[in-house]
Design a protein around this motif. Sequence first.
Motif, mmCIF file in Angstrom:
data_model
loop_
_atom_site.group_PDB
_atom_site.id
_atom_site.type_symbol
_atom_site.label_atom_id
_atom_site.label_comp_id
_atom_site.label_asym_id
_atom_site.label_seq_id
_atom_site.Cartn_x
_atom_site.Cartn_y
_atom_site.Cartn_z
ATOM 1 N N THR A 4 66.330 73.176 41.863
ATOM 2 C CA THR A 4 64.991 73.249 42.564
ATOM 3 C C THR A 4 65.167 72.614 44.005
ATOM 4 O OG1 THR A 4 64.857 71.452 41.619
ATOM 5 C CG2 THR A 4 64.121 73.569 40.880
ATOM 6 N N PHE A 5 64.353 72.715 45.073
ATOM 7 C CA PHE A 5 64.566 72.548 46.330
ATOM 8 C C PHE A 5 63.074 72.358 47.134
ATOM 9 C CE2 PHE A 5 67.929 75.356 45.426
ATOM 10 C CZ PHE A 5 68.942 74.441 46.161
ATOM 11 N N LEU A 22 66.540 81.284 50.050
ATOM 12 C CA LEU A 22 66.374 80.667 48.644
ATOM 13 C C LEU A 22 66.202 81.826 48.477
ATOM 14 C CD1 LEU A 22 65.180 77.122 49.218
ATOM 15 C CD2 LEU A 22 67.347 77.974 48.667
ATOM 16 N N SER A 28 67.975 79.990 41.651
ATOM 17 C CA SER A 28 67.202 78.580 42.917
ATOM 18 C C SER A 28 65.926 78.855 43.323
ATOM 19 C CB SER A 28 68.275 78.829 44.449
ATOM 20 O OG SER A 28 67.429 80.238 44.999
ATOM 21 N N LEU A 30 62.551 77.610 44.694
ATOM 22 C CA LEU A 30 61.617 76.311 46.204
ATOM 23 C C LEU A 30 60.161 75.748 45.546
ATOM 24 C CD1 LEU A 30 61.795 75.705 48.780
ATOM 25 C CD2 LEU A 30 60.356 77.257 50.196
ATOM 26 N N PRO A 49 63.898 67.112 43.033
ATOM 27 C CA PRO A 49 64.337 68.004 42.685
ATOM 28 C C PRO A 49 65.985 68.425 43.225
ATOM 29 C CG PRO A 49 63.571 67.916 44.985
ATOM 30 C CD PRO A 49 62.983 66.830 43.545
ATOM 31 N N SER A 50 66.500 69.349 42.937
ATOM 32 C CA SER A 50 68.039 69.090 42.875
ATOM 33 C C SER A 50 68.538 68.895 44.427
ATOM 34 C CB SER A 50 68.918 70.524 42.657
ATOM 35 O OG SER A 50 68.435 71.123 40.947
ATOM 36 N N ALA A 51 67.742 69.385 45.309
ATOM 37 C CA ALA A 51 67.820 68.678 47.047
ATOM 38 C C ALA A 51 66.658 69.197 47.277
ATOM 39 C CB ALA A 51 69.418 69.913 47.454
ATOM 40 N N ALA A 52 67.480 67.989 48.426
ATOM 41 C CA ALA A 52 66.340 67.923 49.656
ATOM 42 C C ALA A 52 66.723 69.095 51.223
ATOM 43 C CB ALA A 52 65.146 67.029 50.285
ATOM 44 N N ILE A 53 66.379 69.995 51.690
ATOM 45 C CA ILE A 53 66.899 70.529 52.971
ATOM 46 C C ILE A 53 65.986 69.930 54.079
ATOM 47 C CG2 ILE A 53 67.156 72.317 54.529
ATOM 48 C CD1 ILE A 53 67.836 73.622 51.944
ATOM 49 N N THR A 78 68.838 63.467 44.143
ATOM 50 C CA THR A 78 68.772 64.557 44.982
ATOM 51 C C THR A 78 69.451 64.422 46.145
ATOM 52 O OG1 THR A 78 66.140 64.030 44.535
ATOM 53 C CG2 THR A 78 67.104 65.331 46.047
ATOM 54 N N ILE A 120 75.952 71.926 46.003
ATOM 55 C CA ILE A 120 74.352 71.768 45.409
ATOM 56 C C ILE A 120 74.854 71.922 44.033
ATOM 57 C CG2 ILE A 120 72.039 71.220 44.754
ATOM 58 C CD1 ILE A 120 73.204 70.255 47.907
#
Length: 280
Positions: A4-5, A22, A28, A30, A49-53, A78, A120
């Motif tokens: 999740t992002f 994405l 994946s 968003l 979330p798994s990651a923040a861009i 994260t 990620i």
Amino acid sequence: MSLTFLIFSKNPEASNELRAALSTTTNSRLLGECASPERLLADVVLLRPSAAIVVLSEDNPDREFALIKKLIASSPDTAVVTASPDTSSSLILRSMRSGAHEFLELPIVADDFRTVMDRIRELSLAGESTSRKHGRVVAVFSGKGGAGVSFFATNLAAAMNGPTLIADLNLQAGDAASFLGLDAKYSVADFVHNRARLDDALISSFITVHSPGLSLLAAPLEAHEAEDVKPEDITEILHLLRQRFDCTVLDLPHTFDSATVAALDVADDIMVVLTLDIPG
């Protein structure tokens, strides 16, 4: 595993490009986009979330570097990915020193993007802990009305052993509350209307408790409120609920509208209720 992002960007073109990339990546999702640092920090804590861009400003990226440090401090689980058309070694080094885990070149290069996604995924697997609940989502669906979806979904939820929630996503004509004998004061519409200030206490107040192991998230109390619930809201709500319950059972309508499709996309299991007739 599903990644999740969240995207932080003040550049619409970069946001569109990241969103498109994405959407074509397997497993994946968003969760949202933020344009202010305060919103990003709040959403990361809430949505986990798994990651923040983070898209870096071309004129002065120092503000984003300061934001990344706060982000790492508030949510160390994260991962942070910085993105910029400037691929100079000095910028990448400053990005890593601020705490970012990966750097993504803009415009996106397909091979590099896949490498970042793989990284990620590795970080998410390594950081997965037992304290981070990731409950199962079970959708109950039928291709026609009157098949007994609500009856089956409520009884399935009642039969589960761990903490379970039934989410009534039949947004215009939900009746799960009637099956459970509950008079719900709040519904999924309240989640949407209070999106900006959601926290654990507020989320709990919108859920109606049936018994120690079973709770209900009711359908909107008025049919017209269904128009306020968008597919992205369904995705976000279910992401929040699966962090709080061992199992979330979805009582779905028999139509393939955008909200129902969003719920089916999130589900780990889909149970299709059939009847012994041609429409079924």
